[in-house]
Design an enzyme around this catalytic site. Structure first.
Site, PDB file in Angstrom:
ATOM      1  N   SER A  73      50.159  97.383  14.316  1.00  0.00           N
ATOM      2  CA  SER A  73      49.098  97.930  13.402  1.00  0.00           C
ATOM      3  C   SER A  73      49.722  97.814  11.909  1.00  0.00           C
ATOM      4  O   SER A  73      50.781  98.009  11.686  1.00  0.00           O
ATOM      5  CB  SER A  73      48.815  99.255  13.688  1.00  0.00           C
ATOM      6  OG  SER A  73      47.674  99.858  13.027  1.00  0.00           O
ATOM      7  N   GLU A  74      48.811  97.504  10.813  1.00  0.00           N
ATOM      8  CA  GLU A  74      49.234  97.007   9.640  1.00  0.00           C
ATOM      9  C   GLU A  74      49.935  98.166   8.692  1.00  0.00           C
ATOM     10  O   GLU A  74      50.770  97.895   7.850  1.00  0.00           O
ATOM     11  CB  GLU A  74      48.296  96.075   8.733  1.00  0.00           C
ATOM     12  CG  GLU A  74      46.805  96.871   8.797  1.00  0.00           C
ATOM     13  CD  GLU A  74      45.777  96.581   9.875  1.00  0.00           C
ATOM     14  OE1 GLU A  74      46.291  96.423  10.890  1.00  0.00           O
ATOM     15  OE2 GLU A  74      44.745  96.600   9.457  1.00  0.00           O
ATOM     16  N   ASN A  75      49.794  99.134   9.064  1.00  0.00           N
ATOM     17  CA  ASN A  75      50.215 100.429   8.554  1.00  0.00           C
ATOM     18  C   ASN A  75      51.832 100.605   8.915  1.00  0.00           C
ATOM     19  O   ASN A  75      52.680 101.294   8.428  1.00  0.00           O
ATOM     20  CB  ASN A  75      49.542 101.812   8.514  1.00  0.00           C
ATOM     21  CG  ASN A  75      49.354 102.103  10.039  1.00  0.00           C
ATOM     22  OD1 ASN A  75      49.388 101.457  10.883  1.00  0.00           O
ATOM     23  ND2 ASN A  75      49.627 103.447  10.070  1.00  0.00           N
TER      24      ASN A  75
ATOM     25  N   SER B  97      55.634  94.872   7.352  1.00  0.00           N
ATOM     26  CA  SER B  97      54.136  94.531   8.181  1.00  0.00           C
ATOM     27  C   SER B  97      53.473  93.385   7.914  1.00  0.00           C
ATOM     28  O   SER B  97      53.072  92.817   8.620  1.00  0.00           O
ATOM     29  CB  SER B  97      53.201  95.833   8.131  1.00  0.00           C
ATOM     30  OG  SER B  97      52.307  95.965   9.037  1.00  0.00           O
TER      31      SER B  97
END
Lengths: 219, 230
Positions: free
Chosen positions: A48-50, A90
């Site tokens: 997940s990009e966070n 990320s």
């Protein structure tokens, strides 16, 4: 007995896109719901990009960790062995080609695999978030979307009229009606939802669909 | 030798931020957003700020307090879809908004913190986002020049620190915090738990103290830091 509705069947079919060993990012909305159709213990790493590699299921009510969300803001759990990292790391994972697959939502997908999913000028201008880098850099981009929009207009079109997220990035489209591959000569209908008429799919698609020889498999 | 003590009262830390300052703020949604520092910034009221943050929080939270108070002139961000006020103010020309793709925003901040001037990437090539950007060819590949993004101040939220400002973040509250901590002239960290120096193992430090100027202790966490009920 068939208990799944059209959306559930689409998600279940899309889940088969995910192979053992992959690193996968699932976009906000329909794509994140694909995890509900992965078997328990399936060997995959969800990014997940966070800042998580190893996203697990949604946190149960009352058990959410205030510091642990996915990029869509949902409270999630980590799988055993998960890692946390900052936003630069990320997106280093994304841009350097470490993602085997991303599954994204769409406003429009073109016959060339162009994707528009982040802005409708004059109506919806929230900023792209991480969509551009995911669409441009994942090794494979699949779209999960309803076949038509709320007004019944085709979302699969000859050319996108909305601003592009990325050009020629999509290789497969999962809808509530069909599975479609993007090839150099255009779009190929490869599966249809049970009980759906091929002519209905053709009428709801804004560009030419190549049909397979013989009977079309169903999902 | 002993490491310097950088702890300070919140009002003194924020008092350094004047009209027209550029301020980076950590957080991705609620996790990692320094709500107490933002609230103090609203209380002290400097105007005409440039705010640099991944998102604009949600209506009624964080950056939205600054927007509501009319303190923001410009927002540099990747996504403001959860804040209707930010979108309305942008559409009505009350604030300027500059969007970067999320990872490009992060990298622009990272390279500023690393003391370099920018980087070249093919992200956005062939889309509207490439408009106005300088193309550069390296080794036969063409990309866009993305300039480093630096700021006067960074407001950081950390789970733990020592009095020297060695910071530790929790889970996805890390996000942009370590990046902005490195990219500002002056970095202020609000911290849930401050420990004596020596109580954070050197291998466990996420942001080393030399990047941090002020450490502000949070005596308690207001409800806004909690799980968002939807």
């Amino acid at each position: 007995m068939e208990l799944l509705n059209a959306k559930e069947r689409m998600l279940r079919r899309a889940a088969q896109e995910i192979e053992v060993g992959m690193i996968v990012n699932l976009g906000i909305g329909l794509p994140t719901q694909v995890t509900n159709y992965l078997p328990d213990g399936f060997a995959v790493c969800l990014h997940s990009e966070n800042g998580i590699a190893g996203v697990g299921y949604l946190a149960a009510n009352g058990l959410a960790d205030r510091n642990l969300i996915d990029a869509g803001g949902a409270y999630v759990t980590p799988v055993k062995g998960a890692a946390y990292f900052d936003s630069a790391v990320s997106f280093a994972i994304v841009r350097s080609g470490r993602l085997d697959l991303t599954m994204l939502g769409a406003f429009q997908v073109s016959a060339k695999g162009d994707l528009a999913n982040w802005m409708i000028p004059g109506f919806f201008t929230p900023g792209a978030g991480g969509a551009i880098e995911l669409a441009q850099k994942a090794r494979k981009v699949a779209v999960i979307t309803t076949h038509t929009d709320k007004k019944g207009c085709p979302k699969i079109v000859q050319d996108c009229t909305l601003p592009l997220t990325a050009a020629a990035c999509v290789s497969r489209i999962y809808t509530d009606l069909a599975v479609i591959d993007v090839a150099p000569d255009g779009l190929h209908l490869i599966e249809i939802a049970k009980g759906v008429d091929v002519d209905d799919i053709i009428n709801k698609t804004g560009t030419r669909l190549h049909l397979p020889n013989g009977e079309i498999p169903t999902f | 030798m002993t490491l310097p003590d950088k702890t300070i009262a919140i009002r003194h830390a924020i008092a350094k931020i004047g009209d027209g300052a550029s301020v980076m703020i950590g957080g991705f949604g609620v996790p990692g957003t320094p709500f107490c520092l933002i609230k103090e910034l609203v209380r002290q009221g400097p105007k005409n700020l440039t705010i640099i943050k991944n998102d604009a929080n949600e209506t009624g939270m964080g950056v939205d307090w600054l927007l509501e108070a009319g303190q923001v002139a410009k927002l540099i961000t990747s996504h403001i879809g959860l804040n209707g006020r930010a979108i309305k103010m942008m559409n009505e020309g009350e604030i300027k908004v500059e969007f970067s793709p999320q990872g490009i925003l992060a990298e622009r901040i990272r390279v500023a913190g690393a003391g370099t001037m920018g980087f070249v990437t093919d992200i956005g090539m062939g889309t509207d986002l490439a408009r106005g950007k300088t193309e550069i060819t390296i080794g036969g590949k063409t990309g866009l020049l993305e300039p480093a993004l630096q700021a006067d101040f960074a407001l950081v939220h950390a789970a733990k620190s020592d009095s020297f400002g060695n910071l530790v973040y929790a889970a996805t509250a890390r996000n942009f915090n370590p990046l902005i901590a490195m990219a500002a002239d002056f970095t202020i960290a609000e911290v849930e738990t401050i420990l004596p120096v020596g109580h954070i193992p050197p291998d466990a430090v996420h942001t080393p103290g030399p990047f941090v100027d002020h450490v502000v202790a949070l005596p308690s966490l207001p409800e806004v830091y909690g799980v968002v009920k939807r």
